[in-house]
Design an enzyme around this catalytic site. Structure first.
Site, PDB file in Angstrom:
ATOM      1  CG  ASN A 137      32.691  63.808  60.978  1.00  0.00           C
ATOM      2  OD1 ASN A 137      33.058  64.267  62.060  1.00  0.00           O
ATOM      3  ND2 ASN A 137      33.452  63.033  60.244  1.00  0.00           N
ATOM      4  NE  ARG A 144      34.062  59.699  62.966  1.00  0.00           N
ATOM      5  CZ  ARG A 144      35.084  59.551  62.155  1.00  0.00           C
ATOM      6  NH1 ARG A 144      35.155  60.237  61.063  1.00  0.00           N
ATOM      7  NH2 ARG A 144      36.029  58.698  62.450  1.00  0.00           N
ATOM      8  CD  GLU A 196      35.111  56.057  59.333  1.00  0.00           C
ATOM      9  OE1 GLU A 196      35.215  56.254  60.544  1.00  0.00           O
ATOM     10  OE2 GLU A 196      35.933  56.469  58.502  1.00  0.00           O
TER      11      GLU A 196
END
Ligand code: AMP
Length: 402
Positions: free
Chosen positions: A7, A91, A386
């Site tokens: 991320n 992500r 997530e």
């Protein structure tokens, strides 16, 4: 297979290495101050003390290189060789209208992602830097992009169109996109699994309530509406974002305060919401503590938040012509009982009966039910994850390709 989930932010990069046999985190960490003096990597291995590596990171390539070095380190590493990392899952904030699900990285996919930076100018360039860094440092490892917006691509057109001249949609792609898609997808799936029901038979409202908050209507496993819009500024008031306001306020404030459009938007994004209303903090823990001491503005901020989330729950029950499950997730949804009470209390009209004792007491970090046995709507707290969704989607796509 082990999957590295990335991320990437503009000056930071979070990572998790997930062992897909067990779906457990093998290692995780954070690179901070990339491109700035004082860069450091904090590496966490379960059951061990954190390792802090202070080393210059002029760019994301160097950050990824240090992450891989930490992951393969003899003392605090989590793999014996880089070959154990089967794939990387990224992500990525915005899919535009180009992708409706996660995709394997190709040159063409990367070009499209770059083209979509207009739609998310603060986050997408950083995501792209993370992808390019992995491509440079581990060129043979397949990479998958998992988009924050993709789960919402099933919204019907009447739910995602704004009442603006149609040409702005055609020319500039102005429409509702929605965000937090991986979280809404994950918690709705987990809720169905917990209830031992087929998700296709369920009408679920998922409340992702954190520093950023969004609510989604998930009908039969598909998102049919969501509260965030063209950007994450729309919807409920958040930690520092204003949520829905009359757009005319922007011009009015500019005239009254002398702020330019940039400064005004900065106020709406960074100084509004819970922080602006309370004048105390954007953090719900601080607000709850202040409310307990009798602070009226903290109470007001929490009331505005709870009331607005409640309105979305009602609206989405209407949109789906029914409601079976109400899910709370993310930092506030999972931990702040007074917010859950404000949202789900006094909702008998919709068949929601909150059990206040279950709401206030119970183990954290697990799925649990907080509605009464006779509540028609099942109310659940579902911890979000997530990174795990990104890892699962990455594994699925990489295995399909084999
Ligand atoms: P998130 O963006 O999902 O990380 O959520 C951040 C928000 O969750 C902050 O406003 C925190 O105050 C709130 N939060 C996180 N942990 C707790 C906790 N243990 N108790 C109450 N609120 C919490």
């Amino acid at each position: 297979m082990k999957i590295l989930v990335i991320n990437a932010g503009s000056s930071s990069l979070k990572y998790q290495l997930i062992d897909m046999e067990t779906e457990q985190v093998a290692a995780k960490g954070l690179c901070e101050r990339i491109g700035i003096d004082g860069s450091k990597l904090t590496h966490k291995l379960p059951g061990h003390d954190d390792v802090v590596i202070e080393s210059p990171m002029p760019d994301h390539n160097e950050a990824i290189r240090l992450v891989l070095e930490a992951l393969a380190d003899k003392k605090h590493g989590a793999v014996k060789s880089m070959n154990e990392i089967g794939a990387v899952g990224h992500r990525v904030v915005h899919s535009g209208e180009d992708f409706t699900e996660s995709v394997l990285l190709t040159d063409e996919v990367l070009q499209i992602c770059k083209r979509n930076t207009d739609l998310a100018p603060l986050h997408q360039p950083a995501n792209v830097m993370g992808i390019e860094a992995c491509k440079a440092v581990m060129p043979k490892v397949p990479q998958v992009l998992v988009f924050d917006t993709a789960f919402h691509s099933t919204m019907p057109k009447y739910a995602y169109m704004y009442g603006l001249p149609y040409e702005y949609y055609e020319k500039y792609k102005v429409r509702r996109y929605g965000f937090h898609g991986t979280s809404h997808k994950f918690v709705s799936g987990e809720a169905a699994r917990f209830l031992k029901k087929d998700i296709k038979s369920l009408k679920i409202v998922t409340c992702h309530l954190g520093n950023g908050s969004s609510i989604s209507a998930v009908d039969g496993g598909k998102c049919i509406d969501t509260s965030m819009g063209f950007t994450p500024l729309e919807g409920v008031p958040m930690g520092t974002r204003c949520g829905d306001i009359d757009p005319s306020v922007v011009e009015y404030l500019m005239n009254k305060t002398g702020m330019d459009v940039h400064a005004t938007l900065n106020t709406l994004n960074k100084k509004s919401g819970m922080l602006g209303l309370s004048g105390i903090s954007s953090d719900f823990r601080d607000l709850c503590a202040a409310e307990e001491k009798g602070d009226e503005r903290a109470k007001l901020a929490l009331d505005v938040f709870g009331y607005t989330v409640k309105r979305f729950v009602g609206a989405y029950a209407a949109a789906m012509n029914g409601l079976d499950v109400l899910v709370f997730t993310a930092g506030v949804g999972e931990n702040t009982e007074s917010v859950r009470s404000r949202v789900a209390g006094n909702m008998e009209i919709l068949g929601i009966k909150l059990d206040e004792s279950k709401n206030r007491n119970g183990q954290r970090g697990i799925i649990r039910e907080i509605s009464t046995p006779d509540s028609r709507v099942r109310v659940l707290i579902v911890p979000t994850n997530e990174e795990l969704v990104i890892a699962r989607e990455t594994k699925e796509i990489v295995e399909k390709k084999k």
